[in-house]
Design a protein around this motif. Sequence first.
Motif, PDB file in Angstrom:
ATOM      1  N   CYS A 152      37.966  39.191  55.531  1.00  0.00           N
ATOM      2  CA  CYS A 152      39.227  39.033  54.614  1.00  0.00           C
ATOM      3  C   CYS A 152      39.117  40.027  53.420  1.00  0.00           C
ATOM      4  O   CYS A 152      38.027  40.446  53.188  1.00  0.00           O
ATOM      5  N   VAL A 153      39.978  40.495  53.223  1.00  0.00           N
ATOM      6  CA  VAL A 153      40.148  41.809  52.040  1.00  0.00           C
ATOM      7  C   VAL A 153      40.799  41.292  50.867  1.00  0.00           C
ATOM      8  O   VAL A 153      41.774  40.503  50.794  1.00  0.00           O
ATOM      9  N   MET A 154      40.007  41.428  49.658  1.00  0.00           N
ATOM     10  CA  MET A 154      40.458  40.674  48.416  1.00  0.00           C
ATOM     11  C   MET A 154      40.851  41.735  47.333  1.00  0.00           C
ATOM     12  O   MET A 154      39.803  42.120  46.644  1.00  0.00           O
ATOM     13  N   PRO A 155      41.908  42.397  47.337  1.00  0.00           N
ATOM     14  CA  PRO A 155      42.298  43.422  46.289  1.00  0.00           C
ATOM     15  C   PRO A 155      42.604  42.607  44.699  1.00  0.00           C
ATOM     16  O   PRO A 155      42.874  41.545  44.933  1.00  0.00           O
ATOM     17  N   ALA A 156      42.043  43.378  43.988  1.00  0.00           N
ATOM     18  CA  ALA A 156      42.225  42.978  42.445  1.00  0.00           C
ATOM     19  C   ALA A 156      43.557  43.002  42.136  1.00  0.00           C
ATOM     20  O   ALA A 156      44.169  44.202  42.444  1.00  0.00           O
ATOM     21  N   GLY A 157      44.088  42.008  41.541  1.00  0.00           N
ATOM     22  CA  GLY A 157      45.551  42.090  40.825  1.00  0.00           C
ATOM     23  C   GLY A 157      45.452  43.103  39.492  1.00  0.00           C
ATOM     24  O   GLY A 157      46.301  43.941  39.432  1.00  0.00           O
ATOM     25  N   SER A 158      44.354  42.974  38.697  1.00  0.00           N
ATOM     26  CA  SER A 158      44.107  43.658  37.667  1.00  0.00           C
ATOM     27  C   SER A 158      42.531  43.550  37.601  1.00  0.00           C
ATOM     28  O   SER A 158      42.006  42.975  38.098  1.00  0.00           O
ATOM     29  N   PRO A 159      41.758  44.256  36.254  1.00  0.00           N
ATOM     30  CA  PRO A 159      40.383  44.225  36.499  1.00  0.00           C
ATOM     31  C   PRO A 159      40.009  42.546  35.995  1.00  0.00           C
ATOM     32  O   PRO A 159      40.721  41.980  35.488  1.00  0.00           O
ATOM     33  N   ILE A 160      38.688  42.423  36.600  1.00  0.00           N
ATOM     34  CA  ILE A 160      38.182  40.876  36.519  1.00  0.00           C
ATOM     35  C   ILE A 160      38.245  40.670  35.139  1.00  0.00           C
ATOM     36  O   ILE A 160      37.964  41.075  34.126  1.00  0.00           O
ATOM     37  N   GLY A 161      38.798  39.334  34.842  1.00  0.00           N
ATOM     38  CA  GLY A 161      38.625  38.451  33.688  1.00  0.00           C
ATOM     39  C   GLY A 161      39.843  39.141  32.544  1.00  0.00           C
ATOM     40  O   GLY A 161      39.703  38.737  31.375  1.00  0.00           O
ATOM     41  N   SER A 162      40.631  40.157  33.133  1.00  0.00           N
ATOM     42  CA  SER A 162      41.385  40.709  32.095  1.00  0.00           C
ATOM     43  C   SER A 162      42.691  40.055  31.920  1.00  0.00           C
ATOM     44  O   SER A 162      43.258  40.296  30.616  1.00  0.00           O
ATOM     45  N   GLY A 163      43.115  39.320  32.706  1.00  0.00           N
ATOM     46  CA  GLY A 163      44.242  38.377  32.448  1.00  0.00           C
ATOM     47  C   GLY A 163      45.507  39.035  32.628  1.00  0.00           C
ATOM     48  O   GLY A 163      46.679  38.895  32.114  1.00  0.00           O
TER      49      GLY A 163
END
Lengths: 256, 66
Positions: A152-163
């Motif tokens: 499974c590949v899990m791209p970030a929507g935006s930086p971790i914890g940035s909301g």
Amino acid sequence: MEFVDKKLKIGKFEFTSRLFVGTGKYPSPDIMAQALDASGAEVVTVAVRRAKINESESLLDYIDTKRYVILPNTAGCYSADEAVRVARLARETGLSEMIKLEVLGDERTLLPDPVDTLKATTVLVKEGFTVLVYTSDDPIVAKRLEDAGAACVMPAGSPIGSGQGILNRNNIRMILESAKVPIIVDAGVGTASDVTIAMELGSEGVLLNTGIAHAKDPVRMAKAMKLACESGRLAYLSGRIPKRLYAKASSPEKDF
Amino acid sequence: MRITLNGETKECPTGITIDKLLELYNFDKYRTAVELNSHVIPRKEHSYQIVKDTDVLEVVTFVGGG
């Protein structure tokens, strides 16, 4: 009316819920347990850290391992070697065969290091792990990770914890278009609509932690995220109308 | 003998097995994993793996994380 959806398959594992939820940063373990319940998640992420000497209380007292699948992460690792070490330790607990592989580039951005992420993926796949790999939203890197055997590949929507939500929908779309393994958007989700957008794009799931844990009412937000995930999925499967520049009347032309 | 356990120096009986050491310090053996001198030790070996003087042990578990 109930709609039947296919299960989300990751390696040999199958899930009905497409929302994966983290267990960090809640105001209390009780609130965490209630939020996990409200989220409907079947998979919950945990971190691997030193056990405290002479202390018996554990996070796992609050997580029913018969109900939830534990997905340990390699958070806090900044090299392939470190991440592989943490993954091996996580597996040795006997509580999970899956690993959320995270190899970070630096502490300020918490963005993934693509070179070491790929290196660690290759090693862990060879060792028989089911690797769910955290990555940036770069379509080429995502492809390389898939080719290396990630389940499974899990791209970030935006930086971790940035909301900040999903900053580059087009990249996520490109990743989805060529992916042969499930794509789960991981990180950056701030609120329910972010989850919906990820699912409407065709992601197989969403993984989030801070968006729920740091909400004023984490349990209510967990429910919101659950509904958002289901809504987005339903909308994706329904096939949205194309966007048009000009209006198109919903009622027939006036004929009298 | 003296060992390093999770970064702390500890005195413990000579010839102690990993199993006994986990018991001594109240670790839950079903929720932890053990590394001895940077090598992961499979749980099935805990009952006979002996800890020696100056050994470095890491005992890890799961905590909240994303």
